[in-house]
Design an enzyme around this catalytic site. Structure first.
Site, PDB file in Angstrom:
ATOM      1  N   CYS A  12       0.857  -1.185   0.000  1.00  0.00           N
ATOM      2  CA  CYS A  12       0.000   0.000   0.000  1.00  0.00           C
ATOM      3  C   CYS A  12       0.898   1.240   0.000  1.00  0.00           C
ATOM      4  O   CYS A  12       2.123   1.132   0.092  1.00  0.00           O
ATOM      5  CB  CYS A  12      -0.852  -0.008   1.258  1.00  0.00           C
ATOM      6  N   HIS A  74       3.633   1.795  11.524  1.00  0.00           N
ATOM      7  CA  HIS A  74       2.518   1.621  12.475  1.00  0.00           C
ATOM      8  C   HIS A  74       2.376   2.769  13.462  1.00  0.00           C
ATOM      9  O   HIS A  74       1.403   2.816  14.198  1.00  0.00           O
ATOM     10  CB  HIS A  74       2.723   0.321  13.263  1.00  0.00           C
ATOM     11  N   CYS A  96       2.595   5.893   8.757  1.00  0.00           N
ATOM     12  CA  CYS A  96       1.640   6.103   7.658  1.00  0.00           C
ATOM     13  C   CYS A  96       0.713   7.276   8.020  1.00  0.00           C
ATOM     14  O   CYS A  96       0.176   7.320   9.134  1.00  0.00           O
ATOM     15  CB  CYS A  96       0.805   4.839   7.454  1.00  0.00           C
ATOM     16  N   GLU A 126       0.293  -0.684  16.233  1.00  0.00           N
ATOM     17  CA  GLU A 126      -0.495   0.517  15.940  1.00  0.00           C
ATOM     18  C   GLU A 126      -1.398   0.887  17.120  1.00  0.00           C
ATOM     19  O   GLU A 126      -1.526   2.061  17.486  1.00  0.00           O
ATOM     20  CB  GLU A 126      -1.348   0.287  14.680  1.00  0.00           C
ATOM     21  N   THR A 164      -6.472   0.680  11.732  1.00  0.00           N
ATOM     22  CA  THR A 164      -6.655   0.868  10.284  1.00  0.00           C
ATOM     23  C   THR A 164      -6.764  -0.434   9.496  1.00  0.00           C
ATOM     24  O   THR A 164      -7.142  -0.411   8.333  1.00  0.00           O
ATOM     25  CB  THR A 164      -5.456   1.649   9.704  1.00  0.00           C
ATOM     26  N   CYS A 194      -8.323   1.646   6.589  1.00  0.00           N
ATOM     27  CA  CYS A 194      -7.745   2.402   5.471  1.00  0.00           C
ATOM     28  C   CYS A 194      -8.196   1.841   4.124  1.00  0.00           C
ATOM     29  O   CYS A 194      -8.688   0.714   4.032  1.00  0.00           O
ATOM     30  CB  CYS A 194      -6.230   2.398   5.573  1.00  0.00           C
ATOM     31  N   ASN A 224      -3.568  -7.020   8.522  1.00  0.00           N
ATOM     32  CA  ASN A 224      -4.428  -6.947   7.337  1.00  0.00           C
ATOM     33  C   ASN A 224      -4.346  -8.235   6.514  1.00  0.00           C
ATOM     34  O   ASN A 224      -5.323  -8.650   5.892  1.00  0.00           O
ATOM     35  CB  ASN A 224      -4.124  -5.685   6.519  1.00  0.00           C
ATOM     36  N   SER A 266       1.678  -5.481   3.346  1.00  0.00           N
ATOM     37  CA  SER A 266       3.119  -5.412   3.626  1.00  0.00           C
ATOM     38  C   SER A 266       3.914  -6.499   2.897  1.00  0.00           C
ATOM     39  O   SER A 266       5.100  -6.668   3.142  1.00  0.00           O
ATOM     40  CB  SER A 266       3.345  -5.516   5.139  1.00  0.00           C
TER      41      SER A 266
HETATM   42 FE1  SF4 Z   1      -1.270   2.926   5.907  1.00  0.00          FE
HETATM   43 FE2  SF4 Z   1      -3.288   1.231   5.455  1.00  0.00          FE
HETATM   44 FE3  SF4 Z   1      -0.916   0.694   4.516  1.00  0.00          FE
HETATM   45 FE4  SF4 Z   1      -1.352   0.568   7.164  1.00  0.00          FE
HETATM   46  S1  SF4 Z   1      -2.245  -0.733   5.572  1.00  0.00           S
HETATM   47  S2  SF4 Z   1       0.424   1.481   6.157  1.00  0.00           S
HETATM   48  S3  SF4 Z   1      -2.806   2.283   7.386  1.00  0.00           S
HETATM   49  S4  SF4 Z   1      -2.195   2.471   3.925  1.00  0.00           S
END
Ligand code: SF4
Length: 311
Positions: A12, A74, A96, A126, A164, A194, A224, A266
């Site tokens: 991302c 984070h 971020c 985070e 997020t 996000c 995520n 990630s």
């Molecule tokens: Fe930013 Fe979302 Fe990526 Fe986390 S997953 S770094 S909040 S864009």
């Protein structure tokens, strides 16, 4: 075998920015460079930087005085920033911006004297960072049942925030329960989840119905990525979260004709490519790219690095 290759997947804007920041810091200042916690939650990325002289720390005190220290994507609590300052570290903030937005909301609500309910996972970097902005004002919940157990002194003066990288559907259920119990609670229109988390989940929701198996590239501590595997399993399609082809097991593929491949925010594309290569070699797999949503988000480098990037 057919592979449905989900898009969007993988890095991302926040992860790209954090990784570019560390690259640039290495180039400009050389090793050793220190990072508070993992720069992003991915084994491949962390090992890559470790081999280039980056040390990942769990405490600011482990960095020698005057060293260069990056804060990961984070985010960190004010206490960590203060500790870095006290040690006269050259701090570079690769948080971020979408995490920073949640921190600013926490500060705003705390100043208004509200009790803040943070929806998130206990112990996640985070969550620790966000709670550190107003520790006396924030309570953490993970489920509707946690909401039922809340005892709040002034229920008309509350707000909620979210991590997020949560499951969109689970979070909506927690928010619904909060609104039911505390009708005057303030908060974002939906959640602070996000765009990248939402888009990757949307792709799995739409595509997993066509697959017999889902493979999610990502590390076990990536929130995520975990949510993507869960989402597939909830819709009845077995899913595995893997760091790369080395984690694949032959028995997963018995009777499997269609595999959905995706990657958490990630997970590097290199790891996706390595899995596709193996599926092609061992299962004669052909790849069908499936675009569910376009993404064009990017974030600027941290203030401390912008001048270096342009010089
Ligand atoms: Fe930013 Fe979302 Fe990526 Fe986390 S997953 S770094 S909040 S864009």
């Amino acid at each position: 075998m057919k592979v449905l290759l989900a898009s969007p997947r993988g890095f991302c804007a926040g992860v790209n920015m954090a990784i570019d920041s560390l690259e640039l810091a290495l180039e400009a200042f050389g090793s050793p460079i220190y990072v508070y916690h993992e720069i992003v939650h991915n084994q491949y990325v962390v090992n890559h930087f470790r081999s280039r002289g980056v040390t990942f720390l769990d405490s600011v005190d482990e960095a020698p005085e005057g060293a260069t220290l990056l804060f990961s994507a984070h985010g960190v609590s004010p206490e960590v920033r203060a500790a870095a300052k006290a040690r006269r570290l050259r701090a570079i903030d690769a948080t971020c911006p979408l995490v920073t937005k949640v921190h600013l909301e926490a500060i705003k609500y705390a100043k208004q004297g509200r009790t803040i309910v943070l929806i998130g996972h206990e112990g996640h970097d985070e969550v620790i960072g966000t709670m550190g902005e107003a520790p006396e004002a924030i309570v953490l919940v993970e489920s509707p049942e946690d909401v039922d157990r809340l005892e709040i002194a002034d229920p008309d003066n509350m707000a909620y925030l979210t991590q997020t990288t949560l499951s969109v559907d689970d979070t909506a259920r927690v928010i619904a329960r909060l609104r039911e119990r505390f009708p005057n609670i303030a908060g974002p229109a939906k959640s602070d989840i996000c765009y990248a988390t939402q888009n990757r989940q949307e792709a799995v929701s739409k595509l997993s119905a066509e697959a017999d198996l889902t493979l999610v590239l990502g590390s076990q501590n990536s929130s995520n990525s975990q949510r993507l595997a869960e989402l597939s399993k909830e819709s009845g399609v077995p899913a595995y979260l893997i760091d790369g082809p080395q984690d694949l097991r032959p028995e997963w593929f018995d009777g499997v004709e269609t595999v959905l491949v995706t990657a958490g925010a990630s997970a590097p594309e290199k790891t996706v490519e390595a899995v596709l290569d193996l599926l092609a070699a061992e299962h004669n797999a052909t790849v069908e790219p499936r675009l569910v949503r376009e993404e064009s988000v990017s974030f600027p480098l941290p203030r401390e690095l912008r001048a270096l990037a342009s010089s």
